[in-house]
Design a protein around this motif. Sequence first.
Motif: not given
Length: 184
Positions: A124-150
């Motif tokens: 509601x507070x942001x007009x545009x949201x873009x996310x960059x994520x990589x499945x080979x991120x050594x620190x972040x599980x892809x599932x958490x990146x997907x959770x943000x995107x969803x």
Amino acid sequence: MPLKKAVIVPGNGAGDVERANWYGWANKEIKKIPDMTCLLRNMPDPVTARETIWLPFMEEELKCDEETVIIGHSSGAAAAMRYAETRKVFAIILVGAYTSDLGDQTERKSGYFSRPWQWQLIRENVSHIVQFGSTDDPFLPWEEQEEVAEGLKADLHKYSDRGHFMNSRFPELIDVVKKFKEAA
């Protein structure tokens, strides 16, 4: 509201942000966009990146507002999301975003992960949201990146070869900022 400013919020532990990752390069590139300015500052409390210190700094010193795109990397992405829960901004670009403290003591102390994410408020507070994520991120599980995107219904740019986006250049990021500026 027009888009006039970008603010790059680095990940924790970035040291001299002008020389860390793609931050300094992106700062220079964004400033080449007509009628755009960009702020890149060494953050206070750079290792723990406490929410109670970073969010007031973003509001009072960096002046993030409805004419600002916040570009947050890693813990800077967490800061951007929490900031947008209670304040209007033009856009957020999240690079390496995640939803939990990852079992890490420093991440836990930051405060960002002490309560549920308010996805609806952010949208509601942001007009545009873009996310960059990589499945080979050594620190972040892809599932958490997907959770943000969803949760944010973000425009997800998914890669398999970028790791934690710690490269020295990031042209795709500049392309997104240019698109936002043209659409504003």
